[in-house]
Design a protein around this motif. Structure first.
Motif, PDB file in Angstrom:
ATOM      1  N   ILE A 214     -22.154  40.938 -32.712  1.00 28.57           N
ATOM      2  CA  ILE A 214     -22.762  42.250 -32.493  1.00 28.57           C
ATOM      3  C   ILE A 214     -23.754  42.162 -31.122  1.00 28.57           C
ATOM      4  O   ILE A 214     -23.580  43.232 -30.374  1.00 28.57           O
ATOM      5  CB  ILE A 214     -23.691  42.510 -33.674  1.00 28.57           C
ATOM      6  CG1 ILE A 214     -22.710  42.490 -34.841  1.00 28.57           C
ATOM      7  CG2 ILE A 214     -24.680  43.735 -33.326  1.00 28.57           C
ATOM      8  CD1 ILE A 214     -23.639  42.719 -36.217  1.00 28.57           C
ATOM      9  N   ALA A 215     -24.321  41.241 -30.855  1.00 32.71           N
ATOM     10  CA  ALA A 215     -25.212  41.151 -29.666  1.00 32.71           C
ATOM     11  C   ALA A 215     -24.323  41.234 -28.598  1.00 32.71           C
ATOM     12  O   ALA A 215     -24.679  41.826 -27.716  1.00 32.71           O
ATOM     13  CB  ALA A 215     -25.876  39.948 -29.674  1.00 32.71           C
TER      14      ALA A 215
ATOM     15  N   THR B 101     -21.293  42.494 -28.005  1.00 25.71           N
ATOM     16  CA  THR B 101     -20.857  43.716 -28.089  1.00 25.71           C
ATOM     17  C   THR B 101     -21.639  45.048 -27.456  1.00 25.71           C
ATOM     18  O   THR B 101     -21.338  45.840 -26.622  1.00 25.71           O
ATOM     19  CB  THR B 101     -20.232  44.499 -29.329  1.00 25.71           C
ATOM     20  OG1 THR B 101     -19.303  43.346 -29.853  1.00 25.71           O
ATOM     21  CG2 THR B 101     -19.492  45.630 -29.426  1.00 25.71           C
ATOM     22  N   LEU B 102     -22.939  44.858 -28.041  1.00 21.99           N
ATOM     23  CA  LEU B 102     -23.925  45.988 -27.750  1.00 21.99           C
ATOM     24  C   LEU B 102     -24.361  45.735 -26.203  1.00 21.99           C
ATOM     25  O   LEU B 102     -24.600  46.703 -25.438  1.00 21.99           O
ATOM     26  CB  LEU B 102     -25.159  45.782 -28.629  1.00 21.99           C
ATOM     27  CG  LEU B 102     -24.947  46.236 -30.023  1.00 21.99           C
ATOM     28  CD1 LEU B 102     -26.119  46.324 -30.816  1.00 21.99           C
ATOM     29  CD2 LEU B 102     -24.662  47.518 -30.072  1.00 21.99           C
ATOM     30  N   TRP B 103     -24.330  44.431 -25.731  1.00 23.56           N
ATOM     31  CA  TRP B 103     -24.848  44.105 -24.523  1.00 23.56           C
ATOM     32  C   TRP B 103     -23.615  44.775 -23.412  1.00 23.56           C
ATOM     33  O   TRP B 103     -23.884  45.401 -22.574  1.00 23.56           O
ATOM     34  CB  TRP B 103     -24.992  42.660 -24.284  1.00 23.56           C
ATOM     35  CG  TRP B 103     -24.984  42.221 -22.684  1.00 23.56           C
ATOM     36  CD1 TRP B 103     -26.252  42.466 -21.955  1.00 23.56           C
ATOM     37  CD2 TRP B 103     -23.996  41.858 -21.966  1.00 23.56           C
ATOM     38  NE1 TRP B 103     -26.006  41.976 -20.798  1.00 23.56           N
ATOM     39  CE2 TRP B 103     -24.659  41.433 -20.525  1.00 23.56           C
ATOM     40  CE3 TRP B 103     -22.640  41.262 -22.322  1.00 23.56           C
ATOM     41  CZ2 TRP B 103     -24.056  40.935 -19.545  1.00 23.56           C
ATOM     42  CZ3 TRP B 103     -21.882  40.849 -21.049  1.00 23.56           C
ATOM     43  CH2 TRP B 103     -22.729  40.677 -19.821  1.00 23.56           C
TER      44      TRP B 103
ATOM     45  N   ARG C 178     -21.655  47.234 -24.245  1.00 24.20           N
ATOM     46  CA  ARG C 178     -21.697  48.729 -23.967  1.00 24.20           C
ATOM     47  C   ARG C 178     -22.822  49.152 -23.270  1.00 24.20           C
ATOM     48  O   ARG C 178     -22.564  50.248 -22.617  1.00 24.20           O
ATOM     49  CB  ARG C 178     -21.713  49.076 -25.470  1.00 24.20           C
ATOM     50  CG  ARG C 178     -20.474  48.812 -26.230  1.00 24.20           C
ATOM     51  CD  ARG C 178     -20.711  49.242 -27.916  1.00 24.20           C
ATOM     52  NE  ARG C 178     -20.577  50.719 -28.027  1.00 24.20           N
ATOM     53  CZ  ARG C 178     -19.590  51.440 -28.404  1.00 24.20           C
ATOM     54  NH1 ARG C 178     -18.362  50.796 -28.372  1.00 24.20           N
ATOM     55  NH2 ARG C 178     -19.682  52.594 -28.553  1.00 24.20           N
ATOM     56  N   ARG C 179     -23.616  48.213 -23.115  1.00 27.02           N
ATOM     57  CA  ARG C 179     -24.980  48.873 -22.396  1.00 27.02           C
ATOM     58  C   ARG C 179     -24.546  48.699 -20.924  1.00 27.02           C
ATOM     59  O   ARG C 179     -24.866  49.453 -19.991  1.00 27.02           O
ATOM     60  CB  ARG C 179     -26.232  48.024 -22.531  1.00 27.02           C
ATOM     61  CG  ARG C 179     -27.237  48.249 -21.895  1.00 27.02           C
ATOM     62  CD  ARG C 179     -28.542  47.752 -22.319  1.00 27.02           C
ATOM     63  NE  ARG C 179     -29.691  47.908 -21.610  1.00 27.02           N
ATOM     64  CZ  ARG C 179     -30.881  47.626 -21.665  1.00 27.02           C
ATOM     65  NH1 ARG C 179     -31.246  46.537 -22.831  1.00 27.02           N
ATOM     66  NH2 ARG C 179     -32.040  48.082 -21.074  1.00 27.02           N
TER      67      ARG C 179
ATOM     68  N   ASP D 281     -16.228  48.239 -19.733  1.00 24.94           N
ATOM     69  CA  ASP D 281     -16.623  47.928 -21.140  1.00 24.94           C
ATOM     70  C   ASP D 281     -15.789  46.694 -21.598  1.00 24.94           C
ATOM     71  O   ASP D 281     -16.017  45.905 -22.305  1.00 24.94           O
ATOM     72  CB  ASP D 281     -16.600  48.792 -22.063  1.00 24.94           C
ATOM     73  CG  ASP D 281     -17.209  48.550 -23.246  1.00 24.94           C
ATOM     74  OD1 ASP D 281     -17.999  47.639 -23.478  1.00 24.94           O
ATOM     75  OD2 ASP D 281     -16.511  48.853 -24.527  1.00 24.94           O
TER      76      ASP D 281
ATOM     77  N   MET E 155     -15.727  44.976 -33.934  1.00 28.14           N
ATOM     78  CA  MET E 155     -16.440  44.792 -32.765  1.00 28.14           C
ATOM     79  C   MET E 155     -15.425  44.866 -31.590  1.00 28.14           C
ATOM     80  O   MET E 155     -15.372  45.166 -30.467  1.00 28.14           O
ATOM     81  CB  MET E 155     -17.420  43.770 -32.476  1.00 28.14           C
ATOM     82  CG  MET E 155     -18.486  43.662 -33.467  1.00 28.14           C
ATOM     83  SD  MET E 155     -19.482  45.072 -33.153  1.00 28.14           S
ATOM     84  CE  MET E 155     -19.189  46.018 -34.572  1.00 28.14           C
TER      85      MET E 155
ATOM     86  N   GLU F 290     -18.793  55.058 -35.118  1.00 30.88           N
ATOM     87  CA  GLU F 290     -19.192  53.761 -34.484  1.00 30.88           C
ATOM     88  C   GLU F 290     -20.546  53.124 -34.875  1.00 30.88           C
ATOM     89  O   GLU F 290     -20.856  51.927 -34.942  1.00 30.88           O
ATOM     90  CB  GLU F 290     -19.219  53.984 -32.818  1.00 30.88           C
ATOM     91  CG  GLU F 290     -17.790  54.074 -32.367  1.00 30.88           C
ATOM     92  CD  GLU F 290     -17.764  54.515 -30.697  1.00 30.88           C
ATOM     93  OE1 GLU F 290     -18.693  54.145 -30.338  1.00 30.88           O
ATOM     94  OE2 GLU F 290     -16.479  54.637 -30.124  1.00 30.88           O
ATOM     95  N   ARG F 291     -21.483  54.097 -34.968  1.00 29.70           N
ATOM     96  CA  ARG F 291     -22.883  53.439 -35.442  1.00 29.70           C
ATOM     97  C   ARG F 291     -22.754  53.160 -36.899  1.00 29.70           C
ATOM     98  O   ARG F 291     -23.718  51.953 -37.176  1.00 29.70           O
ATOM     99  CB  ARG F 291     -23.753  54.735 -35.338  1.00 29.70           C
ATOM    100  CG  ARG F 291     -24.165  55.327 -33.952  1.00 29.70           C
ATOM    101  CD  ARG F 291     -24.925  56.291 -34.008  1.00 29.70           C
ATOM    102  NE  ARG F 291     -25.158  57.102 -32.421  1.00 29.70           N
ATOM    103  CZ  ARG F 291     -26.126  58.262 -32.209  1.00 29.70           C
ATOM    104  NH1 ARG F 291     -26.049  59.097 -33.117  1.00 29.70           N
ATOM    105  NH2 ARG F 291     -26.067  58.443 -30.885  1.00 29.70           N
TER     106      ARG F 291
ATOM    107  N   ILE G 233     -21.390  49.565 -36.640  1.00 38.40           N
ATOM    108  CA  ILE G 233     -22.562  48.559 -36.186  1.00 38.40           C
ATOM    109  C   ILE G 233     -23.494  48.252 -37.145  1.00 38.40           C
ATOM    110  O   ILE G 233     -23.803  47.289 -37.437  1.00 38.40           O
ATOM    111  CB  ILE G 233     -22.866  49.028 -34.685  1.00 38.40           C
ATOM    112  CG1 ILE G 233     -21.823  48.919 -33.545  1.00 38.40           C
ATOM    113  CG2 ILE G 233     -23.974  48.045 -34.370  1.00 38.40           C
ATOM    114  CD1 ILE G 233     -22.195  49.539 -32.221  1.00 38.40           C
TER     115      ILE G 233
END
Length: 256
Positions: free
Chosen positions: A112-113, A115-117, A119-120, A136, A167, A239-240, A243
């Protein structure tokens, strides 16, 4: 089965409903079903019992979304997933329930960490004029090996590959139907492949099959409910939810 109380049956029924719903609408929610089964039954036995219900739900998911799968992605993942399944079977032969839960929880939170990184980073790249896909998406072979092996391992150990593969599919920028179709075929193939391993290590038993028979109708209801939801859900909300459910499931595995 005779030792299960009313609350235990309610938890198992809720998990069965979530299984159907997760296969046809919100893949990340499947981790909650894993958590509920593990809370009611011993962890290893819960894995075997849940596997059969997942296969039943897979049939409905494949039927509903069979035309939306990305087969290039599936073929790219296949070798690494096979290695992960074998590694997971070996791990289960030696690890106790506590080790299983915590190992999977750490893996999920790490995925998760990352993937979120990414996406940022993607959002920053797009703001500077870069392609959103190239910004991405990780290198295809590296991503397929990493996510595929983790997916194979976690699905064998605790039927918890949903969040890992979610993810990967999110990073691939699939729209809702393509996401669900690719995931449907992926898990249908993988779950059937896990059956011989599960029988060999004794986590699928006559007792678990009887339990599954009672819960199958609830899975069917969840699958059709999920199809109704999928036709109406917004991509961002989808997507939200994926996650969010992944985070909840990972934290549960760590603290339970």
């Amino acid at each position: 089965m005779s030792d299960l109380g009313a609350w235990a049956w309610c938890a198992l029924a809720a998990a069965a409903l979530i299984v159907g719903l997760s296969k046809t609408a919100v893949p990340g929610a499947g981790t909650l079903a894993v958590a509920l089964f593990a809370a009611v039954l011993p962890a290893k036995q819960s894995t075997g019992a849940l596997l059969i219900l997942l296969i039943v739900a897979d049939v409905f998911a494949v039927t509903m979304y069979r035309r939306h799968a990305d087969w290039r992605t599936l073929w790219r993942l296949a070798p690494a997933v096979g290695v992960g399944i074998v590694a997971g079977a070996v791990f289960m032969a030696f690890a106790d329930d506590a080790w299983m839960k915590r190992t999977i929880g750490v893996i999920l939170l790490a995925v998760i960490a990352i993937t979120l990184w990414r996406r940022r980073v993607s959002a920053g790249g797009v703001a500077r004029g870069a392609s959103p896909v190239s910004a991405d998406a990780p290198p295809r072979r590296v991503a397929a090996v990493t996510y595929g092996s983790l997916g194979g391992f976690t699905t064998m150990v605790a039927n918890a590959a949903g969040p890992v593969m979610s993810m990967y599919f999110l990073a691939s920028r699939f729209e809702v139907k393509a996401f669900l179709g690719t995931a449907a075929w992926f898990f249908a193939i993988v779950n059937v492949a896990k059956v011989p391993f599960s029988v060999a290590i004794g986590i699928i038993t006559p007792q678990s099959l009887v339990l599954d028979l009672v819960l199958v109708p609830v899975v069917v209801v969840g699958a059709f409910l999920g199809r109704w939801v999928a036709d109406r859900i917004d991509q961002r909300v989808f997507e939200r939810l994926v996650i969010g459910f992944t985070v909840v499931g990972a934290v549960y595995l760590l603290v339970s």
